[in-house]
Design an enzyme around this catalytic site. Sequence first.
Site, PDB file in Angstrom:
ATOM      1  N   CYS A  45     -11.870  58.981  24.244  1.00  0.00           N
ATOM      2  CA  CYS A  45     -11.113  59.960  25.029  1.00  0.00           C
ATOM      3  C   CYS A  45     -12.019  61.069  25.564  1.00  0.00           C
ATOM      4  CB  CYS A  45      -9.996  60.541  24.174  1.00  0.00           C
ATOM      5  SG  CYS A  45      -9.053  61.788  25.047  1.00  0.00           S
ATOM      6  N   CYS A  50     -10.132  59.813  28.722  1.00  0.00           N
ATOM      7  CA  CYS A  50      -9.194  60.798  29.283  1.00  0.00           C
ATOM      8  C   CYS A  50      -9.867  62.016  29.909  1.00  0.00           C
ATOM      9  CB  CYS A  50      -8.253  61.330  28.205  1.00  0.00           C
ATOM     10  SG  CYS A  50      -7.994  60.291  26.781  1.00  0.00           S
ATOM     11  N   LYS A  53     -12.385  61.456  32.877  1.00  0.00           N
ATOM     12  CA  LYS A  53     -11.559  60.878  33.945  1.00  0.00           C
ATOM     13  C   LYS A  53     -10.708  61.938  34.620  1.00  0.00           C
ATOM     14  CE  LYS A  53      -7.541  59.535  33.102  1.00  0.00           C
ATOM     15  NZ  LYS A  53      -6.487  58.879  32.325  1.00  0.00           N
ATOM     16  N   TYR A 185      -3.495  50.896  34.085  1.00  0.00           N
ATOM     17  CA  TYR A 185      -3.599  52.283  34.525  1.00  0.00           C
ATOM     18  C   TYR A 185      -5.043  52.732  34.735  1.00  0.00           C
ATOM     19  CZ  TYR A 185      -4.801  54.363  29.953  1.00  0.00           C
ATOM     20  OH  TYR A 185      -5.447  54.723  28.810  1.00  0.00           O
ATOM     21  N   GLU A 189      -6.135  54.202  38.258  1.00  0.00           N
ATOM     22  CA  GLU A 189      -6.593  55.601  38.308  1.00  0.00           C
ATOM     23  C   GLU A 189      -7.964  55.702  38.971  1.00  0.00           C
ATOM     24  OE1 GLU A 189      -4.414  57.693  34.467  1.00  0.00           O
ATOM     25  OE2 GLU A 189      -6.353  56.770  34.177  1.00  0.00           O
ATOM     26  N   HIS A 443      14.524  76.912  41.074  1.00  0.00           N
ATOM     27  CA  HIS A 443      14.401  76.746  42.520  1.00  0.00           C
ATOM     28  C   HIS A 443      13.392  77.722  43.111  1.00  0.00           C
ATOM     29  CE1 HIS A 443      15.792  75.573  46.463  1.00  0.00           C
ATOM     30  NE2 HIS A 443      15.867  76.855  46.796  1.00  0.00           N
ATOM     31  N   GLU A 448      13.530  70.275  40.134  1.00  0.00           N
ATOM     32  CA  GLU A 448      14.964  70.588  40.106  1.00  0.00           C
ATOM     33  C   GLU A 448      15.812  69.379  40.498  1.00  0.00           C
ATOM     34  OE1 GLU A 448      16.562  73.372  43.169  1.00  0.00           O
ATOM     35  OE2 GLU A 448      14.534  73.361  43.972  1.00  0.00           O
TER      36      GLU A 448
END
Length: 466
Positions: A45, A50, A53, A185, A189, A443, A448
């Site tokens: 990682c 992770c 990356k 993934y 990615e 908002h 939302e």
Amino acid sequence: MASHNYDYDLFVIGGGSGGVRAARISSQHGAKVGLAEYDRYGGTCVIRGCVPKKLMVYASRFANEFEEASGYGWTVGERSFDWSTLIGRKDEEIDRLEEIYRTNLKKAGVTLFDAHARFADAHTLILKSGDGSEQKVTADRILIATGGYPKLDDRLPGMEHAITSNAVFHLDEMPKRIVIAGGGYIAVEFASIFCGLGADTTLIYRGDEILRGFDDEVRTFTREQLERKGLKVILGEVFTKLEETPQGLVGHTSGGKVLEADQIMFAIGRNPNVHGLGLQGVGVAQGAKGEIIVDAFSQTSQDHIYAVGDVTDRINLTPVAIREGHAFADTVFGGMPTRMDHADVATAVFTTPEIGTVGLTEQEARATHQMVDIYRTDFRTMKKAFPGSSERMLMKIVVDGQTDRVLGVHVVGDGAGEMSQLLGIAIKMGATKADFDRTVAVHPTAAEELVTLRTRSERYMKDAAE
Ligand code: FAD
């Protein structure tokens, strides 16, 4: 003093996400702990996963931002990207993080060995240092946290010309043309990263759609968005041969295509890292891929040997490895038996646009539930619409039509990963669609839409005969 005249109460093999957490917490619970890491502390990682990356993902997103900035009145001057600056600064950051891992382990009282560990017998490990010297240590309990490594296609002629995710972080130059093989993934990615950085990027995947295991609509939507940004995607084909030519690397595909590239990267999956551990001698049960088979407490077929993280091939993500490591420490040394809960783990795919997802996909829900309601919207966000970007955002809520419980939420667009973390709490708490509906919107945000999606898009009833 360790128990039963062993050198250590616990010896951890592997200083990655799972091993580091398990070692630190076990030590804090009072155990005498040793840990061996043959490469760099922090593991996949931090060193080659992770973290580097995500830094590259951030770098790749500026092109988009520059593009959109003019719609907001900015004049962005001459643009250029310097690969060696990014890689150099990334390396400094990784050095800093590795040091923190080492320091925290030492502060927690863990004895560190920069060494490769293998079993001599069920309670004895041989630690081999970089200079070739060996020493034996004994431990009452042993935790295997050795992670995984990238799979290669050993039968492919010319495979030696390809790189994997290990090397991609250290290329001397940014490839102007890159082909990435794989549809998971990591492949997707990196395709998105290189595309954003301006490389001519092609993704080749043998399946009929990228990102197997994700919601089908999310898969197609994400691919289409990436294609709009210039990524070339070849589906249903594989490489049949790679070769090095004066023009660069050339990949031949099963569909007769000839792809020229400066780099060809393989990201076709990962295997559990059990190589050279000497597991056969100690009778630890393994599965078909070599993964170590464990129970809900991460205990192997040998009572005193445990395994956590990617080497067990459960859910191969850092936070999962960390939780498994922590649960192990609490169970074995903290007097708090803790099962790792692998349900509804929220996750992100850091493409641009990114994916955030938690819970069941539509197809999983329809296979397991009698009545499934789908609420879906896709739209241009305020931020994208204003400067005239065509990028769209997808949101999809999967609901159990009988109980109103939200089974899964899938988002593709800016901030989707951040949203999925909070959606994960709602899903873990058992939120219903009515709970989403009675939550007042923030908002103006994109998120939302998740609480204002009132109109059901589809209702699926399971065929009584199924
Ligand atoms: P690792 O972190 O792999 O650590 C295992 C360690 O054991 C290694 O340091 C290795 O050197 C050491 N070791 C192995 N054998 C021995 C031995 N015999 N003796 C001594 N030491 C040994 N996960 C996410 O959650 N989010 C992401 O965005 C993400 N992105 C990723 C991107 C890439 C390119 C890759 C490859 C992975 C990514 N992951 C991501 C997955 C994540 O990195 C892993 O799930 C996680 O690192 C697993 O932790 P681990 O402790 O099981 O193993």
